[in-house]
Design a protein around this motif. Structure first.
Motif, PDB file in Angstrom:
ATOM      1  N   ALA A 104      18.407  81.971  17.663  1.00 40.52           N
ATOM      2  CA  ALA A 104      18.674  82.675  19.011  1.00 40.52           C
ATOM      3  C   ALA A 104      18.052  84.155  19.114  1.00 40.52           C
ATOM      4  O   ALA A 104      17.260  84.731  19.736  1.00 40.52           O
ATOM      5  CB  ALA A 104      19.993  82.736  19.529  1.00 40.52           C
ATOM      6  N   GLN A 105      18.423  84.766  18.014  1.00 37.32           N
ATOM      7  CA  GLN A 105      18.075  86.102  17.652  1.00 37.32           C
ATOM      8  C   GLN A 105      16.648  86.371  17.399  1.00 37.32           C
ATOM      9  O   GLN A 105      15.930  87.278  18.217  1.00 37.32           O
ATOM     10  CB  GLN A 105      19.002  86.900  16.527  1.00 37.32           C
ATOM     11  CG  GLN A 105      20.292  87.134  17.236  1.00 37.32           C
ATOM     12  CD  GLN A 105      21.151  87.642  15.965  1.00 37.32           C
ATOM     13  OE1 GLN A 105      20.560  88.094  15.038  1.00 37.32           O
ATOM     14  NE2 GLN A 105      22.554  88.166  16.334  1.00 37.32           N
ATOM     15  N   ASN A 106      16.009  85.499  16.676  1.00 35.28           N
ATOM     16  CA  ASN A 106      14.594  85.480  16.346  1.00 35.28           C
ATOM     17  C   ASN A 106      13.742  85.786  17.861  1.00 35.28           C
ATOM     18  O   ASN A 106      13.145  86.379  17.991  1.00 35.28           O
ATOM     19  CB  ASN A 106      14.070  84.280  15.769  1.00 35.28           C
ATOM     20  CG  ASN A 106      14.504  84.025  14.271  1.00 35.28           C
ATOM     21  OD1 ASN A 106      14.753  83.011  13.986  1.00 35.28           O
ATOM     22  ND2 ASN A 106      14.234  85.113  13.639  1.00 35.28           N
ATOM     23  N   ALA A 107      14.287  84.634  18.758  1.00 41.07           N
ATOM     24  CA  ALA A 107      13.626  84.731  19.953  1.00 41.07           C
ATOM     25  C   ALA A 107      13.966  85.787  20.974  1.00 41.07           C
ATOM     26  O   ALA A 107      12.950  86.407  21.402  1.00 41.07           O
ATOM     27  CB  ALA A 107      13.898  83.359  20.904  1.00 41.07           C
ATOM     28  N   ALA A 134      13.864  76.049  18.064  1.00 39.38           N
ATOM     29  CA  ALA A 134      13.016  77.274  18.121  1.00 39.38           C
ATOM     30  C   ALA A 134      12.249  77.329  19.421  1.00 39.38           C
ATOM     31  O   ALA A 134      12.268  78.499  20.043  1.00 39.38           O
ATOM     32  CB  ALA A 134      12.137  77.419  16.736  1.00 39.38           C
ATOM     33  N   ARG A 135      11.480  76.276  19.754  1.00 41.20           N
ATOM     34  CA  ARG A 135      10.483  76.307  20.954  1.00 41.20           C
ATOM     35  C   ARG A 135      11.595  76.497  22.175  1.00 41.20           C
ATOM     36  O   ARG A 135      11.362  77.231  23.037  1.00 41.20           O
ATOM     37  CB  ARG A 135      10.011  74.962  21.063  1.00 41.20           C
ATOM     38  CG  ARG A 135       9.072  74.911  22.211  1.00 41.20           C
ATOM     39  CD  ARG A 135       8.534  73.469  22.786  1.00 41.20           C
ATOM     40  NE  ARG A 135       9.593  72.561  23.186  1.00 41.20           N
ATOM     41  CZ  ARG A 135       9.505  71.575  23.618  1.00 41.20           C
ATOM     42  NH1 ARG A 135       8.409  70.905  23.789  1.00 41.20           N
ATOM     43  NH2 ARG A 135      10.504  70.933  23.916  1.00 41.20           N
ATOM     44  N   GLN A 136      12.880  75.747  22.158  1.00 45.61           N
ATOM     45  CA  GLN A 136      13.592  76.026  23.106  1.00 45.61           C
ATOM     46  C   GLN A 136      14.266  77.329  23.275  1.00 45.61           C
ATOM     47  O   GLN A 136      14.306  77.902  24.572  1.00 45.61           O
ATOM     48  CB  GLN A 136      14.569  74.904  23.200  1.00 45.61           C
ATOM     49  CG  GLN A 136      14.351  73.382  23.160  1.00 45.61           C
ATOM     50  CD  GLN A 136      13.504  72.996  24.436  1.00 45.61           C
ATOM     51  OE1 GLN A 136      12.277  73.169  24.276  1.00 45.61           O
ATOM     52  NE2 GLN A 136      14.200  72.976  25.279  1.00 45.61           N
ATOM     53  N   TYR A 137      14.499  78.038  22.232  1.00 46.77           N
ATOM     54  CA  TYR A 137      14.928  79.282  22.384  1.00 46.77           C
ATOM     55  C   TYR A 137      13.888  80.060  23.066  1.00 46.77           C
ATOM     56  O   TYR A 137      14.148  81.223  23.728  1.00 46.77           O
ATOM     57  CB  TYR A 137      15.655  79.914  20.833  1.00 46.77           C
ATOM     58  CG  TYR A 137      16.819  79.420  20.834  1.00 46.77           C
ATOM     59  CD1 TYR A 137      18.138  80.193  21.666  1.00 46.77           C
ATOM     60  CD2 TYR A 137      17.315  78.639  19.922  1.00 46.77           C
ATOM     61  CE1 TYR A 137      19.364  79.762  21.375  1.00 46.77           C
ATOM     62  CE2 TYR A 137      18.786  78.377  19.827  1.00 46.77           C
ATOM     63  CZ  TYR A 137      19.665  78.857  20.737  1.00 46.77           C
ATOM     64  OH  TYR A 137      20.973  78.670  20.371  1.00 46.77           O
ATOM     65  N   PHE A 138      12.675  80.112  22.296  1.00 40.35           N
ATOM     66  CA  PHE A 138      11.653  81.032  23.042  1.00 40.35           C
ATOM     67  C   PHE A 138      11.331  80.658  24.384  1.00 40.35           C
ATOM     68  O   PHE A 138      10.926  81.498  25.053  1.00 40.35           O
ATOM     69  CB  PHE A 138      10.248  80.899  22.189  1.00 40.35           C
ATOM     70  CG  PHE A 138      10.374  81.536  20.722  1.00 40.35           C
ATOM     71  CD1 PHE A 138       9.848  83.062  21.011  1.00 40.35           C
ATOM     72  CD2 PHE A 138      10.948  81.284  19.848  1.00 40.35           C
ATOM     73  CE1 PHE A 138       9.769  83.803  19.863  1.00 40.35           C
ATOM     74  CE2 PHE A 138      10.955  82.289  18.594  1.00 40.35           C
ATOM     75  CZ  PHE A 138      10.443  83.430  18.665  1.00 40.35           C
ATOM     76  N   GLY A 142      11.280  83.117  28.167  1.00 38.96           N
ATOM     77  CA  GLY A 142      10.071  82.997  29.180  1.00 38.96           C
ATOM     78  C   GLY A 142       8.861  82.975  28.646  1.00 38.96           C
ATOM     79  O   GLY A 142       7.885  83.310  29.435  1.00 38.96           O
ATOM     80  N   TRP A 143       8.792  82.490  27.425  1.00 47.05           N
ATOM     81  CA  TRP A 143       7.256  82.175  26.743  1.00 47.05           C
ATOM     82  C   TRP A 143       6.777  81.023  26.822  1.00 47.05           C
ATOM     83  O   TRP A 143       7.565  79.776  26.944  1.00 47.05           O
ATOM     84  CB  TRP A 143       7.478  82.629  25.278  1.00 47.05           C
ATOM     85  CG  TRP A 143       7.917  83.814  25.044  1.00 47.05           C
ATOM     86  CD1 TRP A 143       9.138  84.225  24.607  1.00 47.05           C
ATOM     87  CD2 TRP A 143       7.314  85.128  25.466  1.00 47.05           C
ATOM     88  NE1 TRP A 143       9.203  85.737  24.878  1.00 47.05           N
ATOM     89  CE2 TRP A 143       8.211  86.099  25.306  1.00 47.05           C
ATOM     90  CE3 TRP A 143       6.156  85.450  26.070  1.00 47.05           C
ATOM     91  CZ2 TRP A 143       7.821  87.595  25.687  1.00 47.05           C
ATOM     92  CZ3 TRP A 143       5.915  86.656  26.508  1.00 47.05           C
ATOM     93  CH2 TRP A 143       6.674  87.913  26.204  1.00 47.05           C
ATOM     94  N   GLU A 144       5.542  80.935  27.013  1.00 44.94           N
ATOM     95  CA  GLU A 144       4.786  79.505  26.862  1.00 44.94           C
ATOM     96  C   GLU A 144       4.666  79.255  25.494  1.00 44.94           C
ATOM     97  O   GLU A 144       3.876  80.032  24.589  1.00 44.94           O
ATOM     98  CB  GLU A 144       3.449  79.540  27.589  1.00 44.94           C
ATOM     99  CG  GLU A 144       2.405  78.338  27.534  1.00 44.94           C
ATOM    100  CD  GLU A 144       1.445  78.322  28.288  1.00 44.94           C
ATOM    101  OE1 GLU A 144       0.395  77.342  27.917  1.00 44.94           O
ATOM    102  OE2 GLU A 144       0.923  79.414  28.963  1.00 44.94           O
TER     103      GLU A 144
END
Length: 186
Positions: A104-107, A134-138, A142-144
């Motif tokens: 979560a903090q990475n994202a 990881a994809r879900q947290y990013f 708001g990222w694609e």
């Protein structure tokens, strides 16, 4: 409940085996353990090697290494950058996020760097079992997001892969908001 966990674990495992890298603004490499003496763990090395290969293919002009200091300094991000530079990536193409200690903090902390860059699409590089979460947290930031798995062969046997995949399923079930995150409309 058991069927749900194992069903989600199956999905986590299947998702992580797919190579999804596409042209992007930045390759985001998620950290892993740094060993005593600042040595990259097998996971950290595999993630960087995969990201460097994608960079050398021209998929993105920059790499963002995300990971703070764990049990052993320096930060995961610094160790990854040093390895990438040794593998031929120019230092000026490498960005660091050194505060994070979780996915979560990475994202969240990477999002600050990515916004300053004006990035739109990112490719997240991590271990296969970690990529869906990881994809879900990013996405929540708001990222694609596209994903690219670091190879597990030679690092994890079948029992360890099973353990980590089921662990990821539990992590996703514990945070339904993360599990249900959708890609932003652009």
């Amino acid at each position: 409940m058991t069927c749900g966990v194992f069903g989600l674990a199956w999905h986590v495992g299947r998702f992580g085996r797919r190579e999804g890298a596409v042209p992007a603004d930045v390759l985001v490499v998620l950290g892993a353990r740094v060993l005593a003496g600042g040595v990259a763990s097998g996971a950290l090395q595999a993630r960087v090697e995969k990201a460097v290969a994608l960079y050398q293919q021209g998929l993105a002009p920059r790499l963002l290494f995300s990971g703070g200091i764990g049990l052993h300094p320096p930060s995961e991000a610094q160790v990854m950058r040093a390895l990438a530079v040794r593998l031929g990536v120019p230092a000026e193409a490498c960005l660091l996020e050194e505060q994070s200690h979780s996915t979560a903090q990475n994202a969240r902390f990477s999002a600050e760097v990515l916004r300053r860059l004006g990035a739109g699409r990112v490719v997240v590089v991590s271990d296969a079992y970690h990529l869906l979460r990881a994809r879900q947290y990013f996405r929540l930031q708001g990222w694609e997001v596209a994903t690219s798995p670091a190879p597990l062969a030679g690092r994890l046997d079948a029992v360890d892969r099973f353990y980590w995949t089921v662990r990821e399923a539990f992590a996703l079930l514990a945070h339904p908001r993360v599990l249900l995150a959708r890609s932003p409309l652009r």
